[in-house]
Design a protein around this motif. Sequence first.
Motif, mmCIF file in Angstrom:
data_model
loop_
_atom_site.group_PDB
_atom_site.id
_atom_site.type_symbol
_atom_site.label_atom_id
_atom_site.label_comp_id
_atom_site.label_asym_id
_atom_site.label_seq_id
_atom_site.Cartn_x
_atom_site.Cartn_y
_atom_site.Cartn_z
ATOM 1 N N TYR A 164 0.870 -1.188 0.000
ATOM 2 C CA TYR A 164 0.000 0.000 0.000
ATOM 3 C C TYR A 164 0.902 1.232 0.000
ATOM 4 O O TYR A 164 1.339 1.703 1.053
ATOM 5 C CB TYR A 164 -0.862 -0.056 1.264
ATOM 6 C CG TYR A 164 -2.138 0.751 1.196
ATOM 7 C CD1 TYR A 164 -3.321 0.193 0.707
ATOM 8 C CD2 TYR A 164 -2.177 2.072 1.645
ATOM 9 C CE1 TYR A 164 -4.500 0.919 0.672
ATOM 10 C CE2 TYR A 164 -3.360 2.813 1.610
ATOM 11 C CZ TYR A 164 -4.516 2.226 1.116
ATOM 12 O OH TYR A 164 -5.682 2.952 1.081
ATOM 13 N N TYR A 165 1.255 1.696 -1.194
ATOM 14 C CA TYR A 165 2.188 2.832 -1.303
ATOM 15 C C TYR A 165 1.853 3.608 -2.572
ATOM 16 O O TYR A 165 1.117 3.125 -3.458
ATOM 17 C CB TYR A 165 3.637 2.329 -1.375
ATOM 18 C CG TYR A 165 3.906 1.449 -2.574
ATOM 19 C CD1 TYR A 165 4.360 1.987 -3.786
ATOM 20 C CD2 TYR A 165 3.658 0.072 -2.524
ATOM 21 C CE1 TYR A 165 4.567 1.182 -4.899
ATOM 22 C CE2 TYR A 165 3.860 -0.739 -3.634
ATOM 23 C CZ TYR A 165 4.308 -0.176 -4.820
ATOM 24 O OH TYR A 165 4.496 -0.958 -5.926
ATOM 25 N N ALA A 169 -1.976 3.753 -2.657
ATOM 26 C CA ALA A 169 -2.443 4.181 -1.328
ATOM 27 C C ALA A 169 -3.652 5.095 -1.504
ATOM 28 O O ALA A 169 -3.563 6.321 -1.369
ATOM 29 C CB ALA A 169 -1.306 4.874 -0.573
ATOM 30 N N ARG A 172 -5.009 7.632 1.236
ATOM 31 C CA ARG A 172 -4.056 8.664 1.653
ATOM 32 C C ARG A 172 -4.552 10.053 1.217
ATOM 33 O O ARG A 172 -4.284 11.058 1.858
ATOM 34 C CB ARG A 172 -2.702 8.355 1.005
ATOM 35 C CG ARG A 172 -1.597 9.334 1.355
ATOM 36 C CD ARG A 172 -0.282 8.865 0.713
ATOM 37 N NE ARG A 172 0.766 9.834 0.956
ATOM 38 C CZ ARG A 172 1.937 9.560 1.510
ATOM 39 N NH1 ARG A 172 2.234 8.333 1.861
ATOM 40 N NH2 ARG A 172 2.816 10.503 1.690
ATOM 41 N N SER A 195 3.552 7.544 5.094
ATOM 42 C CA SER A 195 5.009 7.434 4.990
ATOM 43 C C SER A 195 5.614 8.520 4.097
ATOM 44 O O SER A 195 5.177 8.705 2.961
ATOM 45 C CB SER A 195 5.380 6.066 4.422
ATOM 46 O OG SER A 195 6.746 6.057 4.117
ATOM 47 N N ASN A 218 11.494 3.057 3.483
ATOM 48 C CA ASN A 218 10.121 2.571 3.469
ATOM 49 C C ASN A 218 9.191 3.628 2.877
ATOM 50 O O ASN A 218 9.232 4.783 3.291
ATOM 51 C CB ASN A 218 9.660 2.254 4.891
ATOM 52 C CG ASN A 218 8.184 1.941 4.912
ATOM 53 O OD1 ASN A 218 7.744 0.975 4.299
ATOM 54 N ND2 ASN A 218 7.400 2.792 5.556
ATOM 55 N N ASP A 219 8.391 3.221 1.912
ATOM 56 C CA ASP A 219 7.383 4.157 1.384
ATOM 57 C C ASP A 219 5.978 3.570 1.532
ATOM 58 O O ASP A 219 5.027 4.064 0.964
ATOM 59 C CB ASP A 219 7.671 4.485 -0.089
ATOM 60 C CG ASP A 219 7.511 3.271 -0.991
ATOM 61 O OD1 ASP A 219 7.427 2.138 -0.466
ATOM 62 O OD2 ASP A 219 7.476 3.451 -2.220
ATOM 63 N N GLU A 220 5.893 2.498 2.313
ATOM 64 C CA GLU A 220 4.596 1.845 2.483
ATOM 65 C C GLU A 220 3.796 2.547 3.574
ATOM 66 O O GLU A 220 4.349 2.794 4.657
ATOM 67 C CB GLU A 220 4.851 0.395 2.915
ATOM 68 C CG GLU A 220 4.087 -0.610 2.100
ATOM 69 C CD GLU A 220 4.124 -1.958 2.756
ATOM 70 O OE1 GLU A 220 3.062 -2.410 3.194
ATOM 71 O OE2 GLU A 220 5.235 -2.522 2.871
ATOM 72 N N ASP A 221 2.565 2.807 3.299
ATOM 73 C CA ASP A 221 1.683 3.370 4.337
ATOM 74 C C ASP A 221 1.154 2.198 5.171
ATOM 75 O O ASP A 221 -0.010 1.802 5.052
ATOM 76 C CB ASP A 221 0.532 4.147 3.691
ATOM 77 C CG ASP A 221 1.006 5.480 3.111
ATOM 78 O OD1 ASP A 221 2.197 5.819 3.299
ATOM 79 O OD2 ASP A 221 0.188 6.159 2.465
ATOM 80 N N LYS A 261 11.113 0.656 8.345
ATOM 81 C CA LYS A 261 9.769 1.028 8.822
ATOM 82 C C LYS A 261 9.829 1.537 10.253
ATOM 83 O O LYS A 261 9.256 2.564 10.608
ATOM 84 C CB LYS A 261 8.870 -0.212 8.834
ATOM 85 C CG LYS A 261 8.165 -0.479 7.551
ATOM 86 C CD LYS A 261 7.148 -1.608 7.735
ATOM 87 C CE LYS A 261 6.531 -1.897 6.383
ATOM 88 N NZ LYS A 261 6.277 -3.287 6.127
#
Length: 548
Positions: A164-165, A169, A172, A195, A218-221, A261
């Motif tokens: 989820y990025y 996402a 977001r 993120s 990390n770019d994952e929400d 993360k």
Amino acid sequence: MTREEYADLILPNVKHTAAYYEQLYPERDLAEGAIVTRYAPSPTGFVHIGALYSAFIGSKMAQQTNGVFFLRIEDTDQKRSIDDGVNKIIDDLIKFDINFDEGVTKDGDKGAYGPYTQSQRKDIYQAFAKKLIIEDKAYPCFCSESQNKAEREVQEKNKERLGYYGKWAKCRHLSMEEVVQKISNGEKYIIRLKSPGDFNKRFTFKDCIKGKAELPENDEDFPIIKSDGLPTYHFAHAIDDHLMRSTHIIRGDEWYPSVPKHTQLFVMLGFKVPKYAHISPLLKEDNGTRRKISKRKDPEAAISFYHEKGIPNQAIMLYLETVANSNFEMWLEQNKDKDPEEFILDFKKMPTGGTMFDYDKLINISKNYISRLKASEVYDLALVHAQTYDKELEELLEKYKDYSIKIFNIERNQKKPRKDIAYFGDVKNQIWYMYDELFNPPVYEWQKIQDKNEIKLILNTYINEYYDNNDDKDTWFQKMKTLANKLGYAGEMKDYKENPDNYKGNITDISMVLRVALTSKSMTPDLYDIMQLLGPERMKKRMEMSLQ
Ligand code: GLU
């Protein structure tokens, strides 16, 4: 609507603020270099040997720096919890002398940084999640499981990175109005971190054990609060270890890829980032490949296995310490008079990759450990083990206490002590023949002399003409030689080797006949000591039994 009101709507009924909790759990007043760390199991009631290994490292690190070691129960995944799981874990750890300065105990929490059970900290997590929402660093996500699954399938099909990025996402970018609308429609939601990371940038860090490393940012929400209001592991880790003022996160290396993360979370929450020490797993060979010791596949994964076998806790700890620091064995060798507790564990000397779990080495350590105990200590520990696992042996040990201690004392207090007992579950197997209740007449398979008349001659001549319970060991041995010579066997090995044809055999054949008749075994500790303990009456009886 202010952001505070907005956050209130998303997480209603939160009693306190993040600032309140910050104040409630102040920095610890400890000397420079003191390590504060924890063992943080889920209450599954099962302690894995790998977990014991991490707990051991954590407790030793804290203890040798005058720090703090605490027990935190991570029960936010309610599916994994079992009734009484916590007590079982505590019992198991106590058996291995892992002591906690703080945390969950059987009589409730001990220490000023509690509650130490995550399910009791809901308000704390929500207070911090609210702070993130107010600061626009977290947001509610209304995507359902099935929507997420469908997205993952598209990602897989397009060979894109899962998660989820970025453009995936969806929630977001919801406006405050949209969120308010969805909540008033009764839609379910979780909270995700917003993120700020960029997957194309590198994140560098230094692990205390594995050294310098670089991973993508990390770019994952990723989720921080689940739909049941409880935190995910990631979020709970950041909040708990910050508020409990852990200085070091010592844990299994399955968490190593999560460091970007976690660091991001600490930074976004305004917390000081702790030091990480990721412990490499214990491995096992399985069909030519190496894999982690597994709870499902390997009985030796559970520490209850060692308890049942009766491998002394100290032996397991010594083994785990040899795995933890390869220089430990050498230190032990050079410091025989010192307590192993004095050895200083060093993160830098810990293995950076998996270590094969060497059961034979553990058994060897156990054998050596038991060989250095006093006979009375062996007796006590054998009895404790038998009380749980072998009623028959328990009764014999209790009935014949002094006699049993004498059995354990054979060949014990000497430079090269006897090493037949590998673990306490092995005691009966090694000494059963010393108890008349368990003694069986021998089967003469293993000895050179098979002829019953010859055996009878040897036994009768010995008991009638040579044996005297008052003889000291030298006299006893001289008499054995004389007996051999008298019956046509070489009393001296040298003579036998020079002229084997002149003899029926040699002294070892004679003593084997006696040993087998008296013990039913071809290998035992010292025969003189065994005879001393059996005494003439029982010896005669056993000889008669063996001739029937
Ligand atoms: N509850 C986590 C686990 O069992 C603990 C990991 C950690 O020590 O942070 O894997």
